[in-house]
Scaffold this motif. Structure first.
Motif, short mmCIF file in Angstrom:
data_model
loop_
_atom_site.label_atom_id
_atom_site.label_comp_id
_atom_site.label_asym_id
_atom_site.label_seq_id
_atom_site.Cartn_x
_atom_site.Cartn_y
_atom_site.Cartn_z
N UNK A 95 -2.55 59.62 5.59
CA UNK A 95 -3.97 59.01 5.88
C UNK A 95 -5.13 59.90 5.74
N UNK A 96 -5.77 60.08 4.47
CA UNK A 96 -6.78 60.94 4.33
C UNK A 96 -8.09 60.36 5.04
N UNK A 97 -8.95 60.97 5.50
CA UNK A 97 -10.06 60.41 6.00
C UNK A 97 -11.28 61.21 5.60
N UNK A 98 -12.50 60.60 5.63
CA UNK A 98 -13.84 61.25 5.50
C UNK A 98 -14.70 60.64 6.89
N UNK A 99 -15.34 61.53 7.34
CA UNK A 99 -16.05 61.23 8.51
C UNK A 99 -17.69 61.16 8.15
N UNK A 100 -18.56 60.47 8.22
CA UNK A 100 -19.96 60.51 7.92
C UNK A 100 -20.43 61.25 9.08
N UNK A 101 -21.65 62.27 8.85
CA UNK A 101 -22.18 62.78 9.97
C UNK A 101 -23.15 62.00 10.45
N UNK A 102 -23.52 62.38 11.68
CA UNK A 102 -24.93 61.82 12.13
C UNK A 102 -26.08 62.13 11.67
N UNK A 103 -27.09 61.46 11.94
CA UNK A 103 -28.56 61.98 11.56
C UNK A 103 -28.61 62.40 10.07
N UNK A 104 -28.24 61.49 9.10
CA UNK A 104 -28.63 61.79 7.82
C UNK A 104 -30.10 61.63 7.32
N UNK A 105 -30.07 62.39 6.49
CA UNK A 105 -31.59 62.18 5.80
C UNK A 105 -31.40 61.21 4.52
N UNK A 106 -32.38 60.35 4.02
CA UNK A 106 -32.31 59.53 3.20
C UNK A 106 -31.69 60.34 1.67
N UNK A 107 -32.04 61.35 1.11
CA UNK A 107 -31.45 62.12 0.35
C UNK A 107 -29.86 62.23 0.39
N UNK A 108 -29.33 62.92 1.69
CA UNK A 108 -28.13 62.82 2.02
C UNK A 108 -27.37 61.64 2.15
N UNK A 109 -27.91 60.47 2.48
CA UNK A 109 -27.35 59.27 2.34
C UNK A 109 -27.14 58.95 0.82
N UNK A 110 -28.00 59.10 -0.10
CA UNK A 110 -27.60 58.85 -1.35
C UNK A 110 -26.67 59.70 -2.21
N UNK A 111 -26.51 60.90 -1.46
CA UNK A 111 -25.23 61.67 -2.10
C UNK A 111 -23.97 61.43 -1.48
N UNK A 112 -24.00 60.74 -0.30
CA UNK A 112 -22.72 60.56 0.50
C UNK A 112 -21.62 59.78 -0.33
N UNK A 113 -21.83 58.96 -1.11
CA UNK A 113 -20.89 58.11 -1.85
C UNK A 113 -20.08 59.01 -2.66
N UNK A 114 -20.58 60.05 -3.37
CA UNK A 114 -20.21 61.10 -4.31
C UNK A 114 -19.05 61.97 -3.52
N UNK A 115 -19.60 62.39 -2.21
CA UNK A 115 -18.79 63.01 -1.42
C UNK A 115 -17.49 62.41 -0.82
N UNK A 116 -17.58 60.98 -0.66
CA UNK A 116 -16.50 60.14 -0.32
C UNK A 116 -15.48 60.23 -1.38
N UNK A 117 -16.05 59.75 -2.41
CA UNK A 117 -15.53 59.56 -3.69
C UNK A 117 -14.36 60.76 -4.03
N UNK A 118 -15.01 61.98 -3.69
CA UNK A 118 -14.21 63.24 -4.07
C UNK A 118 -13.39 63.76 -3.15
N UNK A 119 -13.69 63.34 -1.97
CA UNK A 119 -12.82 63.72 -0.73
C UNK A 119 -11.38 62.82 -0.69
#
Length: 158
Positions: free
Chosen positions: A131-155
């Motif tokens: 069971x791999x998992x990814x946890x989204x951090x709190x208090x993300x800035x807009x720029x971080x939110x835009x890059x988040x899907x890339x991190x999830x895909x990689x992880x």
């Protein structure tokens, strides 16, 4: 139809279920549309804590029935969701993992694990599922939110 399944915490699909200071968007997190665009089959973990509160309230009105423990309720509630994923895996789909949000204290992974997530991982483990998992951090800035899907895909290796 997609051949990849991701399990997501309820708060990712419904940020309004959280206290205002924990929300990073209205409604679903924007990355949900990215998950859909990737063709992922999304299985949402219900708001078990809220359901349990409603169950206890209803049970207290019915004086003859004592409510079951939270742990028993969690397991009983999550089993059908794990079975749904397992059924899809047996028919050839790939389970890519679990996506949580740290701002949701009822379904976050770190820094402490919730009873809901602990049971979810136990159930997957009993079915011999890594069971791999990814946890989204709190208090993300807009720029971080835009890059988040890339991190999830990689992880998660999507």
């Amino acid at each position: 139809m997609t051949n990849k399944i991701i399990v997501v915490a309820h708060s990712i699909m419904n940020q309004s279920s959280l206290p205002e200071d924990k929300r990073i968007s209205n409604g679903a997190l924007p990355l949900v549309s990215d998950l859909v665009a990737l063709g992922l089959d999304i299985v949402q973990i219900p708001d078990v804590q809220k359901f349990y509160s409603l169950y206890v309230n209803r049970s207290s009105e019915d004086k003859e029935t004592a409510p079951e423990s939270f742990e028993v309720y969690v397991k009983r509630t999550l089993v059908p969701y794990v079975e749904q994923v397992m059924e899809k895996v047996k028919s050839g789909h790939e389970f890519v993992g679990v996506l949580t949000y740290r701002g949701d204290e009822t379904q976050r992974m770190e820094p402490e694990t919730s009873p809901v997530m602990l049971e979810l991982f136990r159930l997957f483990d009993r079915n011999c599922m890594a069971t791999p998992y990814y946890e989204i951090s709190e208090n993300l800035e807009t720029e971080e939110m835009d890059l988040l899907i890339t991190e999830i895909i990689e992880t998660l290796g999507i």
